[in-house]
Design an enzyme around this catalytic site. Sequence first.
Site, PDB file in Angstrom:
ATOM      1  N   ASP A 117       0.830   4.753   2.113  1.00  0.00           N
ATOM      2  CA  ASP A 117      -0.093   5.297   2.754  1.00  0.00           C
ATOM      3  C   ASP A 117      -0.565   6.917   2.177  1.00  0.00           C
ATOM      4  OD1 ASP A 117       1.373   3.802   4.868  1.00  0.00           O
ATOM      5  OD2 ASP A 117       2.439   5.079   4.847  1.00  0.00           O
ATOM      6  N   ARG A 173       6.154   6.571  13.968  1.00  0.00           N
ATOM      7  CA  ARG A 173       6.178   6.989  12.235  1.00  0.00           C
ATOM      8  C   ARG A 173       5.703   9.060  12.908  1.00  0.00           C
ATOM      9  NH1 ARG A 173       1.795   5.274   8.503  1.00  0.00           N
ATOM     10  NH2 ARG A 173       0.578   6.960   9.100  1.00  0.00           N
ATOM     11  N   HIS A 180       5.116   0.181  -0.145  1.00  0.00           N
ATOM     12  CA  HIS A 180       5.426  -0.769   1.347  1.00  0.00           C
ATOM     13  C   HIS A 180       4.429  -1.335   1.446  1.00  0.00           C
ATOM     14  CE1 HIS A 180       4.028   3.029   3.640  1.00  0.00           C
ATOM     15  NE2 HIS A 180       3.765   1.612   4.420  1.00  0.00           N
ATOM     16  N   HIS A 223       0.917  -1.341  -0.418  1.00  0.00           N
ATOM     17  CA  HIS A 223       0.169   0.102   0.318  1.00  0.00           C
ATOM     18  C   HIS A 223       0.922   0.993  -0.505  1.00  0.00           C
ATOM     19  CE1 HIS A 223       1.010  -0.673   4.284  1.00  0.00           C
ATOM     20  NE2 HIS A 223       0.798   0.755   4.032  1.00  0.00           N
TER      21      HIS A 223
END
Length: 316
Positions: free
Chosen positions: A144, A307, A292, A142
């Site tokens: 983000d 993150r 990723h 996917h």
Amino acid sequence: MSITAPGPATTQSTTLREARIPEGGLYEGTRVLRPLPEGWEERPYEHIEVRPQTRVIGAEIRGADLTRPLAPAVREELNRALLEWKVLFFRGAHLTPEQQAGFARHWGELEVNPLLARGTSEEIVRFEKGAGGRPTYENVWHTDVTFRERPAMGAVLQLREVPPIGGHTMWADMAAAYDNLPAEVRERIDGATAVHDFIPGFARFTSREKLIELQDEFPPVEHPVVRTHPESGRKMLFVNTSFTTHIVGMERAESDRLLAELVRQAHVPEFQVRHAWQPGDIAFWDNRATQHYALFDYAPHRRVAERVAIVGDRPF
């Protein structure tokens, strides 16, 4: 004296039998592997060391101190490396949450995501999984937050705790994915748009009540199937399994077939880089140019990551 009767005469086939490859299969052959767009000026790096990890994606960076504000020349070289290699790795950085956020702010305003668990501040997302955990954000390719009107420009991820085995992350170069599509497919999708929605990606591990609460904040949006990178100018596939629901103007069955072909491009090994984490490692990726995949292969061990994401622009 015995006589052996001659056997049947053998004949050589003159026609080749049909051998059909299933529709939608991946075909072997040479890949187009170019990390840089045509006309890109390659220049030496004077302030950092760049160690490419594959032909097209991923580079380990040495010589940059991420604990302090970046000098303009260092920031410029890191940005150039990001455009060239799409994801940068910094071994053993061991940044505090404040330092991690400060590093990311060199590229813009930080994003707040109400769908994810919060860390020490509203800009920091914490991914924490121990024994008995179930797949949530892992095991799927996917990009983000493509369900936002302005999907994230990039993200900075740090592993706080690493399992003894597994827990790697992979990235795929979506410019290479586009370059290697058949010409007729590229012609078909250039100029097309697709709808992105947060619900498909989050429904498998988010309550119905939470989805209803947030659906007005995140209505479906349209983005180009092929976006143009605002800095490098490269064309890149911009559809993904988690959030892209359909291509505008196509019948559902046709859209599903085409999307299945497009998202499979991320699965080609030559377009990928894989990172085996060590505690304190940082990965900084260009969310405009990559997909990723976080592997959930470490149960029952524990993995903790934090993150921060950088607000992006409207794809075109």
